[in-house]
Enzyme design. Structure first.
Site, PDB file in Angstrom:
ATOM      1  N   ARG A  20       0.815  -1.190  -0.010  1.00 43.76           N
ATOM      2  CA  ARG A  20       0.121   0.060  -0.031  1.00 43.76           C
ATOM      3  C   ARG A  20       0.913   1.204  -0.163  1.00 43.76           C
ATOM      4  O   ARG A  20       0.307   2.291  -0.157  1.00 43.76           O
ATOM      5  CB  ARG A  20      -0.934   0.065   1.427  1.00 43.76           C
TER       6      ARG A  20
ATOM      7  N   LYS B  30       0.714  -1.752 -17.873  1.00 44.03           N
ATOM      8  CA  LYS B  30       1.534  -2.530 -17.151  1.00 44.03           C
ATOM      9  C   LYS B  30       3.195  -2.398 -17.225  1.00 44.03           C
ATOM     10  O   LYS B  30       3.920  -2.587 -16.364  1.00 44.03           O
ATOM     11  CB  LYS B  30       1.333  -4.169 -17.646  1.00 44.03           C
TER      12      LYS B  30
ATOM     13  N   GLY C 272      -4.334   9.376   4.734  1.00 41.73           N
ATOM     14  CA  GLY C 272      -5.292  10.286   4.234  1.00 41.73           C
ATOM     15  C   GLY C 272      -4.606  11.758   4.204  1.00 41.73           C
ATOM     16  O   GLY C 272      -3.439  11.507   4.252  1.00 41.73           O
TER      17      GLY C 272
ATOM     18  N   GLU D   7       4.515   0.682 -15.363  1.00 41.90           N
ATOM     19  CA  GLU D   7       4.296   0.702 -14.031  1.00 41.90           C
ATOM     20  C   GLU D   7       5.514  -0.015 -13.533  1.00 41.90           C
ATOM     21  O   GLU D   7       5.863   0.226 -12.443  1.00 41.90           O
ATOM     22  CB  GLU D   7       3.237  -0.084 -13.703  1.00 41.90           C
TER      23      GLU D   7
HETATM   24  C1  G6P Z   1      -3.795   2.672  -8.324  1.00 41.65           C
HETATM   25  C2  G6P Z   1      -3.171   1.138  -8.758  1.00 41.65           C
HETATM   26  C3  G6P Z   1      -3.617   0.659 -10.079  1.00 41.65           C
HETATM   27  C4  G6P Z   1      -4.995   0.752  -9.970  1.00 41.65           C
HETATM   28  C5  G6P Z   1      -5.563   1.941  -9.643  1.00 41.65           C
HETATM   29  C6  G6P Z   1      -7.190   2.036  -9.475  1.00 41.65           C
HETATM   30  O1  G6P Z   1      -3.461   3.462  -9.272  1.00 41.65           O
HETATM   31  O2  G6P Z   1      -1.615   1.401  -8.832  1.00 41.65           O
HETATM   32  O3  G6P Z   1      -3.139  -0.533 -10.330  1.00 41.65           O
HETATM   33  O4  G6P Z   1      -5.689   0.167 -11.213  1.00 41.65           O
HETATM   34  O5  G6P Z   1      -5.319   2.492  -8.500  1.00 41.65           O
HETATM   35  O6  G6P Z   1      -7.456   1.165  -8.327  1.00 41.65           O
HETATM   36  P1  G6P Z   1      -8.886   0.431  -7.955  1.00 41.65           P
HETATM   37  O7  G6P Z   1      -8.568  -0.269  -6.668  1.00 41.65           O
HETATM   38  O8  G6P Z   1     -10.068   1.437  -7.864  1.00 41.65           O
HETATM   39  O9  G6P Z   1      -9.104  -0.273  -8.986  1.00 41.65           O
END
Ligand code: G6P
Length: 608
Positions: free
Chosen positions: A27, A485, A101, A488
Site C-alpha cells: 500500500r 503494465k 489520508g 508501471e
Molecule cells: C492505483 C493502482 C492501479 C489501479 C488504480 C485504481 O493507481 O496502482 O493498479 O488500477 O489505482 O484502483 P482501483 O482499486 O480503484 O481499481
C-alpha cells in the site's frame, strides 16, 4: 495508500506490528515507523525506506511492550525522509499518531497551534493531529481525539497511543479504511485486513466519522459526536494462503497464474445456461428497471478504467445501450449529464479509490442509480453504491493489477449478456456466449503454459526504452493496459494506441529501437491491422504480435508471434492481455525492478 497496524494485548507488540507492516507494504513503501509504550514511556523508531530497513534498526533492541502502532507510508505532504515518516508526536513526546489520508486544513490548524506554542518538526499534514490531540488532552485520549477530529477537514484513518494509557489504542476513520480485529484478550487495528488476518478473521469495519477505543479486553465505538455505536462483527473469508506468495517469487506472478481460477470464481453461480443469460442478483434492480436503462456511465481509474473501456465495447456491441467511460477524477469535477434512465457503474478493485468514490457520490447527488463492480467485499465503494457485482478475485497484493482486470472484464461480459438478452440477443446467441465464457479459464491456462516463450522474447527486448502497443476495437483498451503494465513495473516508456491512429503521430517514432507490440487477432479488422504491421516493418520497426491460433499468414510478417486460442471476438481481451502481463513482468525482472513494489506507486490511491 499508506498502511496502519496496531496491537494491544498479552503478546509482544513489535513482531506482530512488523509482520503486519510487511503485509501492508504493497500500500505504500517509502518510509516506515513504529511506536510502543514501554514501562519507561513512549518509544518510537521511524525511517525513510522499506519495512526491512526499519526492522534492521529495531533488531537487537529489547521491546517488551504489549501495545503499539505502526505505519508504512506513501508520501503526499513532505518528502519521504526519516522526519516525515510516521508516527508523529506531540511536543512532549507522549502522544503518537499514525495516519492515512490527507488533512486538508492542516496549514491553518498548524498556524493556530504554532501561535499557541506547539513546536512542529516535520513537513507533514499528519503532525497537526498529534498536536491537536495534545491541545485537548486531559486524561481522556478518546475524548481528546474526538474533539481534535471535529476540527479537521479531509480524510483520515488514524491510530493513536498515549503514555498515560498503556492499554488503549484510539482509532478513527473518515474516508480512509480502518478495521478493528477481535482476538482473545488482544485486539488489533489495521487499515487493511491482510495485516491482521494471521491473528483473527473477526473484524469490525469502522464507518466514516467513527472513533473506537480499543483495549486488550474490549473495544467500544462512538461517532465523532459521541453517540454510541453497536459494533457489527464480520467474518473475513479470505485465507492466509491467499495473501501469501505460495511458492511464486512475486505476488504479481502468482496473481497472473491465478487467473484460471479467479475467472471461474467471477462466473461461478452466475451463468444461466438454459436461458442463455447471467444472474447478477447483487445489482438490486428489478427486471423492469434493468430494461429501462437507456444509458450507462462507467467511471474508474487506472487499470479499472481500461476494463471499463472494454465494457463499453462489449455492452454497446451486444446490447446497443450507449455507454460512456470517464476517468473518475474528471467525472467528479464536471457537470455530467445524468438522466432518469442513466446508471453509473463505478469499477474499482480496492473499492476505496478516492476519485472513484467521489464520482459515486456525485452521481448519486445527481439522482443516478450508482452501482459498483468491486473486488474487496465491504469496501467503501461497495457500501456507498445502491448495488453491484463483486468480482471475487481474492486479495490482489501486486501493485500492478492483473487478476482483478480479467475478473472485471468477466463480470462486464456477464452484464453485457444480461442487458443484451433483455433486448435483441437471441437465446441461441446467449448460449454461445456462455459456452465461450466457460472455456476461457482453461484457455488462459494454455496461454500460461507458454510463459517461457514470453520470457524469451522479454530477454531480447528488456534493454529497449520505448515501446508502442497497438490494438483495434475491443483490443484497443488491451493495448492501453499492456502499455500501462510495462511502464508501471519496468519504467520503460510505453504508449498504447489504436493501431490505425499510429499514422497520425506515433509512426514518427518508429525505427529499429522502438518495438511495437501489436494485437492482431482474426477479427473484423484483422487485415487492417496487418497493414499497420507492414507500415511498421517498412520503417525497420520490430513487431511482437499477439495472434489467433491457426493464423498461418502472420508469422512471415512479424519478428515474434504469440498465439492465443480462438474465442468469440468480444471475449478476446480475456486472453490477449495474458501474454502482455507476462511480457511486462519478465521485462521488469530482467531490468532488476521490484515488480511488487514499483517506485512511486501504491496499490490503492486514497488521496485525490
Ligand atoms: C492505483 C493502482 C492501479 C489501479 C488504480 C485504481 O493507481 O496502482 O493498479 O488500477 O489505482 O484502483 P482501483 O482499486 O480503484 O481499481
Amino acid at each position: 495508500m499508506c498502511g496502519i497496524v496496531g496491537y494491544v494485548g498479552k503478546r509482544k507488540a513489535v513482531p506482530i506490528l512488523l509482520e503486519g507492516l510487511k503485509r501492508l507494504e504493497y500500500r505504500g513503501y517509502d518510509s516506515a515507523g513504529i511506536a510502543v509504550l514501554e514501562r519507561g514511556g513512549l518509544l518510537f523508531e521511524k525511517t525513510a525506506g522499506k519495512v526491512a530497513f526499519l526492522e534492521k534498526i529495531i533488531k537487537g533492541k529489547k521491546f517488551e511492550s504489549g501495545i503499539g502502532i505502526a505505519h508504512t507510508r506513501w508520501a503526499t505532504h513532505g518528502e519521504p525522509t526519516d522526519i516525515n515518516a510516521h508516527p508523529h508526536l506531540d511536543c512532549k513526546s507522549q502522544i503518537a499518531v499514525v495516519h492515512n489520508g490527507i488533512i486538508e486544513n492542516y496549514r491553518s490548524l498548524r498556524e493556530v497551534l504554532e501561535r499557541k506554542g506547539h513546536k512542529f518538526t516535520s513537513d507533514t499534514d499528519t503532525e497537526v493531529l498529534a498536536h491537536l490531540i495534545e491541545e485537548y488532552y486531559e486524561k481522556d485520549l478518546t475524548e481528546a481525539t474526538r474533539i481534535a477530529l471535529s476540527q479537521v477537514e479531509g480524510t483520515y484513518g488514524i491510530a493513536v497511543i498515549c503514555e498515560d494509557n498503556p492499554d488503549l489504542i484510539v482509532a478513527a476513520r473518515h474516508g480512509s479504511p480502518l478495521v478493528i480485529g477481535r482476538g482473545e484478550k488482544e485486539n488489533f487495528v489495521a487499515s487493511d485486513v491482510s495485516a491482521i488476518l494471521r491473528h483473527t478473521n473477526q473484524v469490525v469495519y469502522l464507518e466514516d466519522k467513527e472513533v473506537a477505543s480499543v483495549t486488550p479486553e474490549r473495544f467500544s465505538i462512538t461517532t465523532i459526536d459521541n453517540v454510541e455505536v453497536t459494533p457489527h462483527v464480520q467474518e473475513i473469508s479470505w485465507t492466509l494462503d491467499q495473501i501469501e506468495k505460495g511458492g511464486f517469487p512475486h505476488f504479481m506472478l502468482k496473481e497472473i497464474f491465478e487467473q484460471p481460477s479467479t475467472l471461474k470464481n467471477a462466473m461461478r453461480g452466475r451463468l444461466n445456461e438454459k436461458e442463455g443469460t447471467a444472474r447478477l442478483n447483487g445489482l438490486n434492480l428489478q427486471y423492469e428497471e434493468l430494461h429501462q436503462i437507456d444509458r450507462l456511465i462507467f467511471t474508474a481509474c487506472g487499470t479499472s478504467w481500461h476494463a471499463a473501456m472494454i465494457g463499453e465495447y462489449l455492452i454497446e456491441d451486444l446490447s446497443q445501450i450507449p455507454v460512456e467511460v470517464e476517468y473518475a477524477s474528471e467525472f467528479r469535477y464536471r457537470s455530467p449529464i445524468v438522466n432518469d434512465g442513466t446508471v453509473v457503474f463505478a469499477i474499482s478493485q480496492s473499492g476505496e479509490t478516492t476519485d472513484t468514490l467521489a464520482a459515486v457520490k456525485e452521481a448519486k447527488r445527481k439522482g443516478a442509480t450508482a452501482l459498483g463492480i468491486c473486488n474487496v467485499v465491504g469496501s467503501q465503494i461497495a457500501r456507498e453504491t445502491d448495488g453491484g457485482v463483486y468480482i471475487h478475485a481474492g486479495p490482489e497484493i501486486g501493485v500492478a493489477s492483473t487478476k482483478a482486470f480479467t475478473s472485471q472484464i468477466a463480470v462486464l461480459s456477464l452484464l453485457a449478456l444480461v442487458l443484451a438478452r433483455m433486448r435483441a440477443m437471441s437465446v441461441e446467441r446467449g448460449k454461445e456466449m456462455i459456452s465461450a465464457l466457460k472455456k476461457i479459464p482453461s484457455q488462459v491456462d494454455e496461454i500460461l503454459k507458454k510463459d517461457s516463450y514470453i520470457k524469451k522474447i522479454a530477454s531480447q527486448y528488456f534493454k529497449k526504452n520505448n515501446f508502442l502497443y497497438l490494438g483495434r476495437g475491443i483490443n484497443f483498451p488491451v493495448a492501453l493496459e499492456g502499455a500501462l503494465k510495462l511502464k508501471e513495473i519496468s519504467y520503460i516508456h510505453a504508449e498504447g494506441y489504436p493501431a490505425s491512429e499510429m499514422k497520425h503521430g506515433p509512426i514518427a517514432l518508429i525505427d529499429e529501437n522502438m518495438p511495437a507490440v501489436v494485437i492482431a487477432l482474426k477479427d473484423n479488422v484483422y487485415n487492417k491491422v496487418l497493414s499497420n504491421i507492414e507500415e511498421i516493418k517498412a520503417r525497420k520497426g520490430k513487431v511482437i504480435a499477439i495472434a489467433t491460433e491457426g493464423d498461418s499468414q502472420i508469422e512471415d510478417k512479424v519478428d515474434h508471434v504469440f498465439f492465443i486460442p480462438q474465442t468469440s471476438q468480444q471475449l478476446t481481451p480475456l486472453l490477449s492481455i495474458i501474454p502482455l502481463q507476462l511480457l511486462a513482468y519478465h521485462m521488469a525482472i530482467f531490468r532488476g525492478c521490484d515488480v511488487d513494489q514499483p517506485r512511486n506507486l501504491a496499490k490503492s490511491v486514497t488521496v485525490e
